[in-house]
Scaffold this motif. Structure first.
Motif, PDB file in Angstrom:
ATOM      1  N   CYS A 163      -3.520   3.132  -8.569  1.00  0.00           N
ATOM      2  CA  CYS A 163      -4.891   3.395  -8.142  1.00  0.00           C
ATOM      3  C   CYS A 163      -5.853   2.816  -9.180  1.00  0.00           C
ATOM      4  O   CYS A 163      -6.606   3.553  -9.816  1.00  0.00           O
ATOM      5  CB  CYS A 163      -5.119   4.893  -7.940  1.00  0.00           C
ATOM      6  SG  CYS A 163      -6.716   5.288  -7.185  1.00  0.00           S
ATOM      7  N   CYS A 202      -8.156   6.425  -3.594  1.00  0.00           N
ATOM      8  CA  CYS A 202      -7.107   5.551  -3.045  1.00  0.00           C
ATOM      9  C   CYS A 202      -6.464   6.247  -1.843  1.00  0.00           C
ATOM     10  O   CYS A 202      -6.399   7.472  -1.794  1.00  0.00           O
ATOM     11  CB  CYS A 202      -6.059   5.245  -4.113  1.00  0.00           C
ATOM     12  SG  CYS A 202      -6.681   4.157  -5.411  1.00  0.00           S
ATOM     13  N   GLN A 203      -5.984   5.445  -0.891  1.00  0.00           N
ATOM     14  CA  GLN A 203      -5.478   6.015   0.356  1.00  0.00           C
ATOM     15  C   GLN A 203      -4.123   5.461   0.758  1.00  0.00           C
ATOM     16  O   GLN A 203      -3.857   5.234   1.934  1.00  0.00           O
ATOM     17  CB  GLN A 203      -6.504   5.790   1.465  1.00  0.00           C
ATOM     18  CG  GLN A 203      -7.832   6.427   1.119  1.00  0.00           C
ATOM     19  CD  GLN A 203      -8.854   6.315   2.224  1.00  0.00           C
ATOM     20  OE1 GLN A 203      -8.541   5.949   3.338  1.00  0.00           O
ATOM     21  NE2 GLN A 203     -10.090   6.634   1.897  1.00  0.00           N
ATOM     22  N   GLN A 231      -2.449   8.420  -3.279  1.00  0.00           N
ATOM     23  CA  GLN A 231      -3.289   9.034  -2.253  1.00  0.00           C
ATOM     24  C   GLN A 231      -4.162  10.069  -2.951  1.00  0.00           C
ATOM     25  O   GLN A 231      -3.719  11.163  -3.283  1.00  0.00           O
ATOM     26  CB  GLN A 231      -2.420   9.671  -1.169  1.00  0.00           C
ATOM     27  CG  GLN A 231      -3.199  10.043   0.063  1.00  0.00           C
ATOM     28  CD  GLN A 231      -2.252  10.417   1.182  1.00  0.00           C
ATOM     29  OE1 GLN A 231      -1.647  11.481   1.129  1.00  0.00           O
ATOM     30  NE2 GLN A 231      -2.139   9.560   2.165  1.00  0.00           N
ATOM     31  N   GLY A 269       0.330   5.243   0.524  1.00  0.00           N
ATOM     32  CA  GLY A 269       1.451   6.089   0.915  1.00  0.00           C
ATOM     33  C   GLY A 269       2.014   6.935  -0.218  1.00  0.00           C
ATOM     34  O   GLY A 269       2.788   7.855   0.023  1.00  0.00           O
ATOM     35  N   ASN A 270       1.659   6.599  -1.472  1.00  0.00           N
ATOM     36  CA  ASN A 270       2.149   7.312  -2.658  1.00  0.00           C
ATOM     37  C   ASN A 270       3.663   7.481  -2.629  1.00  0.00           C
ATOM     38  O   ASN A 270       4.202   8.541  -2.922  1.00  0.00           O
ATOM     39  CB  ASN A 270       1.468   8.666  -2.823  1.00  0.00           C
ATOM     40  CG  ASN A 270       1.577   9.172  -4.254  1.00  0.00           C
ATOM     41  OD1 ASN A 270       1.375   8.426  -5.192  1.00  0.00           O
ATOM     42  ND2 ASN A 270       1.908  10.437  -4.412  1.00  0.00           N
ATOM     43  N   GLU A 325       0.651   2.739  -3.322  1.00  0.00           N
ATOM     44  CA  GLU A 325      -0.687   3.138  -3.769  1.00  0.00           C
ATOM     45  C   GLU A 325      -0.802   4.655  -3.722  1.00  0.00           C
ATOM     46  O   GLU A 325      -0.278   5.313  -2.823  1.00  0.00           O
ATOM     47  CB  GLU A 325      -1.762   2.512  -2.875  1.00  0.00           C
ATOM     48  CG  GLU A 325      -3.183   2.859  -3.307  1.00  0.00           C
ATOM     49  CD  GLU A 325      -4.243   2.241  -2.396  1.00  0.00           C
ATOM     50  OE1 GLU A 325      -5.117   2.997  -1.919  1.00  0.00           O
ATOM     51  OE2 GLU A 325      -4.182   1.017  -2.145  1.00  0.00           O
ATOM     52  N   GLN A 380       0.829  -1.205   0.000  1.00  0.00           N
ATOM     53  CA  GLN A 380       0.000   0.000   0.000  1.00  0.00           C
ATOM     54  C   GLN A 380       0.865   1.257   0.000  1.00  0.00           C
ATOM     55  O   GLN A 380       0.386   2.333  -0.331  1.00  0.00           O
ATOM     56  CB  GLN A 380      -0.965  -0.012   1.180  1.00  0.00           C
ATOM     57  CG  GLN A 380      -2.067   1.012   1.020  1.00  0.00           C
ATOM     58  CD  GLN A 380      -3.142   0.909   2.083  1.00  0.00           C
ATOM     59  OE1 GLN A 380      -3.007   0.204   3.073  1.00  0.00           O
ATOM     60  NE2 GLN A 380      -4.235   1.628   1.865  1.00  0.00           N
TER      61      GLN A 380
END
Length: 185
Positions: free
Chosen positions: A132, A48-49, A44, A51-52, A42, A39
């Motif tokens: 995402c 989508c939530q 933000q 950690g980017n 993934e 994640q």
């Protein structure tokens, strides 16, 4: 020179090109070929939530004549009508740099190599934009590719992803890819 000698010469050049490509490798402590990403990678936003956070990447075995590197990340499975989704394009990484720390895709944290340039991704921001895919969609493929380039790229201000990709491929000496997966359930 006759046709037979020309073909032999081209075959030898192709063999040398293949050996360069085979020795140029990309590795990561954060992502793996054919495996789901965490994640942390993934996006933000857009529902989508994560950690980017761009993963740590390392490469070795660049061919002689390498003057710079580029890292491109593309999702060919994005439902865009065939163009996929550009998540990250970092170009003009100096030839003496063979590692990007985790988070180097965030232009605000100062981890990107000096003189490198991050191009606007398909989210509309410069730097890394994490995975995402649409909720419930099949796992998407995220192709993290490092390119050894024969020269630094001279691009206009705010180039498109297509132009950047074209120029990277035009000056490519070798490339290596990790294809990681991600799905939002």
């Amino acid at each position: 020179m006759n046709l037979k000698n020309s073909l032999i010469g081209l075959s030898l050049m192709a063999a040398c090109s293949v050996s360069y490509a085979e020795s140029f490798t990309l590795t990561s402590s954060d992502i793996a070929d054919g495996k789901p990403m965490s994640q942390q990678q993934e996006f933000q936003g857009f529902g989508c939530q994560g950690g980017n956070k761009s993963p740590a990447l390392s490469w070795s075995g660049a061919p002689e004549g390498t003057k710079a590197y580029a890292v491109l990340v593309h999702d060919p499975d994005a439902p865009t009508g065939g163009s996929g989704w550009w998540h990250w394009q970092m170009i003009n990484i100096p030839q003496n740099v063979t590692h990007l720390e985790a988070g180097a895709g965030n232009p605000d944290n100062g981890l990107a190599p000096k003189s490198s340039q991050q191009i606007r991704n398909d989210y509309g921001v410069e730097g890394f934009g994490g995975a995402c895919p649409p909720k419930g969609d099949k796992p998407h493929r995220y192709r993290f590719t490092v390119y050894a380039l024969s020269q630094r790229l001279e691009l206009p201000e705010a180039p498109s992803a297509a132009l950047t990709g074209y120029m990277v491929n035009h000056f490519k000496l070798a490339s290596s890819t990790i294809e990681a997966l991600y799905q939002v359930e």
